[in-house]
Design a protein around this motif. Structure first.
Motif, mmCIF file in Angstrom:
data_model
loop_
_atom_site.group_PDB
_atom_site.id
_atom_site.type_symbol
_atom_site.label_atom_id
_atom_site.label_comp_id
_atom_site.label_asym_id
_atom_site.label_seq_id
_atom_site.Cartn_x
_atom_site.Cartn_y
_atom_site.Cartn_z
ATOM 1 N N LEU A 56 45.917 40.779 35.451
ATOM 2 C CA LEU A 56 46.474 41.305 36.695
ATOM 3 C C LEU A 56 45.407 41.797 37.664
ATOM 4 C CD1 LEU A 56 49.645 43.157 35.372
ATOM 5 C CD2 LEU A 56 49.442 40.826 36.242
ATOM 6 N N LEU A 57 44.155 41.389 37.452
ATOM 7 C CA LEU A 57 43.081 41.764 38.365
ATOM 8 C C LEU A 57 43.123 40.871 39.606
ATOM 9 C CD1 LEU A 57 40.217 42.315 35.803
ATOM 10 C CD2 LEU A 57 41.519 44.049 37.027
ATOM 11 N N PRO A 58 42.748 41.418 40.766
ATOM 12 C CA PRO A 58 42.857 40.654 42.018
ATOM 13 C C PRO A 58 41.798 39.564 42.163
ATOM 14 C CG PRO A 58 41.908 42.811 42.426
ATOM 15 C CD PRO A 58 42.307 42.788 40.982
ATOM 16 N N ARG A 59 42.230 38.474 42.792
ATOM 17 C CA ARG A 59 41.360 37.373 43.193
ATOM 18 C C ARG A 59 41.694 37.087 44.642
ATOM 19 N NH1 ARG A 59 39.612 34.195 38.363
ATOM 20 N NH2 ARG A 59 40.248 35.483 36.619
ATOM 21 N N VAL A 60 40.670 37.015 45.490
ATOM 22 C CA VAL A 60 40.891 36.861 46.919
ATOM 23 C C VAL A 60 40.074 35.689 47.442
ATOM 24 C CG1 VAL A 60 40.698 37.978 49.187
ATOM 25 C CG2 VAL A 60 41.235 39.355 47.157
ATOM 26 N N SER A 61 40.729 34.796 48.168
ATOM 27 C CA SER A 61 39.995 33.794 48.928
ATOM 28 C C SER A 61 40.116 34.196 50.391
ATOM 29 C CB SER A 61 40.550 32.388 48.694
ATOM 30 O OG SER A 61 41.848 32.274 49.227
ATOM 31 N N ALA A 88 29.692 37.954 57.876
ATOM 32 C CA ALA A 88 30.381 37.952 59.167
ATOM 33 C C ALA A 88 31.814 38.418 58.964
ATOM 34 C CB ALA A 88 30.348 36.552 59.768
ATOM 35 N N ALA A 89 32.538 38.550 60.039
ATOM 36 C CA ALA A 89 33.906 39.053 59.972
ATOM 37 C C ALA A 89 34.775 38.166 59.089
ATOM 38 C CB ALA A 89 34.495 39.138 61.373
ATOM 39 N N PRO A 90 35.374 38.725 58.041
ATOM 40 C CA PRO A 90 36.258 37.941 57.177
ATOM 41 C C PRO A 90 37.620 37.746 57.846
ATOM 42 C CG PRO A 90 36.220 40.202 56.440
ATOM 43 C CD PRO A 90 35.244 40.094 57.590
ATOM 44 N N ALA A 91 38.311 36.708 57.445
ATOM 45 C CA ALA A 91 39.627 36.433 58.013
ATOM 46 C C ALA A 91 40.467 35.644 57.020
ATOM 47 C CB ALA A 91 39.482 35.652 59.319
ATOM 48 N N TYR A 92 41.753 35.635 57.245
ATOM 49 C CA TYR A 92 42.728 34.818 56.518
ATOM 50 C C TYR A 92 42.684 35.009 54.998
ATOM 51 C CZ TYR A 92 41.798 32.640 61.029
ATOM 52 O OH TYR A 92 41.555 32.425 62.351
ATOM 53 N N PRO A 93 42.811 36.237 54.506
ATOM 54 C CA PRO A 93 42.764 36.424 53.057
ATOM 55 C C PRO A 93 44.018 35.892 52.371
ATOM 56 C CG PRO A 93 43.417 38.454 54.112
ATOM 57 C CD PRO A 93 43.057 37.484 55.218
ATOM 58 N N SER A 94 43.835 35.448 51.159
ATOM 59 C CA SER A 94 44.938 35.056 50.296
ATOM 60 C C SER A 94 44.699 35.714 48.947
ATOM 61 C CB SER A 94 45.002 33.538 50.158
ATOM 62 O OG SER A 94 46.086 33.171 49.331
ATOM 63 N N LEU A 95 45.647 36.519 48.501
ATOM 64 C CA LEU A 95 45.513 37.312 47.282
ATOM 65 C C LEU A 95 46.346 36.702 46.161
ATOM 66 C CD1 LEU A 95 44.742 39.997 45.774
ATOM 67 C CD2 LEU A 95 46.804 40.988 46.800
ATOM 68 N N ALA A 96 45.761 36.642 44.979
ATOM 69 C CA ALA A 96 46.475 36.261 43.763
ATOM 70 C C ALA A 96 46.009 37.192 42.655
ATOM 71 C CB ALA A 96 46.185 34.809 43.395
ATOM 72 N N LEU A 97 46.801 37.298 41.607
ATOM 73 C CA LEU A 97 46.447 38.142 40.476
ATOM 74 C C LEU A 97 46.233 37.278 39.252
ATOM 75 C CD1 LEU A 97 49.034 41.012 41.030
ATOM 76 C CD2 LEU A 97 46.661 40.906 41.790
ATOM 77 N N ASP A 98 45.183 37.598 38.496
ATOM 78 C CA ASP A 98 44.941 36.898 37.250
ATOM 79 C C ASP A 98 46.153 37.119 36.346
ATOM 80 O OD1 ASP A 98 44.093 36.891 34.338
ATOM 81 O OD2 ASP A 98 42.291 36.083 35.281
ATOM 82 N N PRO A 99 46.775 36.068 35.821
ATOM 83 C CA PRO A 99 48.002 36.237 35.041
ATOM 84 C C PRO A 99 47.821 37.018 33.745
ATOM 85 C CG PRO A 99 47.383 33.910 35.158
ATOM 86 C CD PRO A 99 46.410 34.671 35.999
ATOM 87 N N CYS A 105 46.085 42.653 50.115
ATOM 88 C CA CYS A 105 44.779 42.435 50.733
ATOM 89 C C CYS A 105 45.030 42.265 52.228
ATOM 90 C CB CYS A 105 44.110 41.196 50.150
ATOM 91 S SG CYS A 105 42.421 40.966 50.738
ATOM 92 N N TYR A 106 44.204 42.892 53.074
ATOM 93 C CA TYR A 106 44.461 42.887 54.509
ATOM 94 C C TYR A 106 43.188 43.187 55.278
ATOM 95 C CZ TYR A 106 44.705 47.904 53.568
ATOM 96 O OH TYR A 106 44.431 49.183 53.151
ATOM 97 N N LEU A 107 43.239 42.958 56.566
ATOM 98 C CA LEU A 107 42.082 43.143 57.435
ATOM 99 C C LEU A 107 42.040 44.552 58.015
ATOM 100 C CD1 LEU A 107 39.665 41.825 58.923
ATOM 101 C CD2 LEU A 107 41.269 41.218 60.736
ATOM 102 N N ASP A 108 40.875 45.169 57.918
ATOM 103 C CA ASP A 108 40.574 46.392 58.658
ATOM 104 C C ASP A 108 39.837 45.896 59.902
ATOM 105 O OD1 ASP A 108 39.298 48.600 59.806
ATOM 106 O OD2 ASP A 108 38.963 49.576 57.871
#
Length: 188
Positions: free
Chosen positions: A125-130, A111-122, A81-84
């Motif tokens: 394996l689907l993504p979860r992002v804060s 508004a502009a998102p920032a500081y993502p943190s990615l984890a995967l459901d164990p 997960c990353y910023l465009d």
């Protein structure tokens, strides 16, 4: 910890980075390559040997990256997960085993998102992002359907939240503000 191993210079023009270690104890690193303003991925093959690939080089992408490794049946599939920065949106890239899919957005948000943190459901394996959204505060997005490389998602309350510019697949996303601002714009 009593000591650290000696550091290795892996790349010289690097901004943000994120590291994960696979089941063979080999490092994987996602990083923003500042000279090309792109997202790159490096794999530690054995000891000092590294392999690099450019994941996304459309405009200014890759800042504030967060890496997670999905491993199923012994097959490793990185997710980033990353910023465009040009679009002011978060993107999600993943490796299918044949190619990198990098045209998936997590958003849009107010508004502009920032500081993502990615984890995967164990279990799935689907993504979860804060992430932080300046209009809403701390946000959480969770993909809750099969992770197809080509998909479009919409939510009943906030509109399209996870989409690509290709064909649509019927799936569901959950997206919640966790801490931040109420409907009147006041801090919670």
């Amino acid at each position: 910890v009593t000591s650290w191993e000696a550091s290795q210079e892996l790349a010289s023009s690097v901004g943000h980075s994120s590291i994960a270690v696979n089941s063979d104890n080999l490092a994987r690193i996602a990083f923003y390559e500042t000279s090309s303003t792109s997202l790159a991925y490096g794999r530690n093959l054995t000891g000092a040997a590294w392999d690099y690939v450019n994941v996304d080089n459309e405009a200014d992408v890759g800042q504030e990256c967060s890496l997670a490794l999905a491993t199923a049946a012994g097959v490793e599939r990185p997710r980033i997960c990353y910023l465009d920065a040009d679009a002011s949106k978060l993107k999600l890239a993943w490796n299918t085993g044949l190619q990198w899919c990098n045209n998936h957005y997590v958003g849009p948000v107010a508004a502009a998102p920032a500081y993502p943190s990615l984890a995967l459901d164990p279990s799935t394996l689907l993504p979860r992002v804060s992430f932080y959204d300046s209009a809403n505060g701390l946000m959480y997005s969770s993909l809750v359907a099969p992770a197809d490389p080509v998909l479009t998602v919409s939510d009943q309350t906030t509109g399209s939240l996870f989409y690509t510019n290709t064909q649509a697949v019927d799936i569901k996303i959950e997206h919640w503000p966790i801490w931040g601002r109420n409907e009147d714009g006041e801090a919670n």
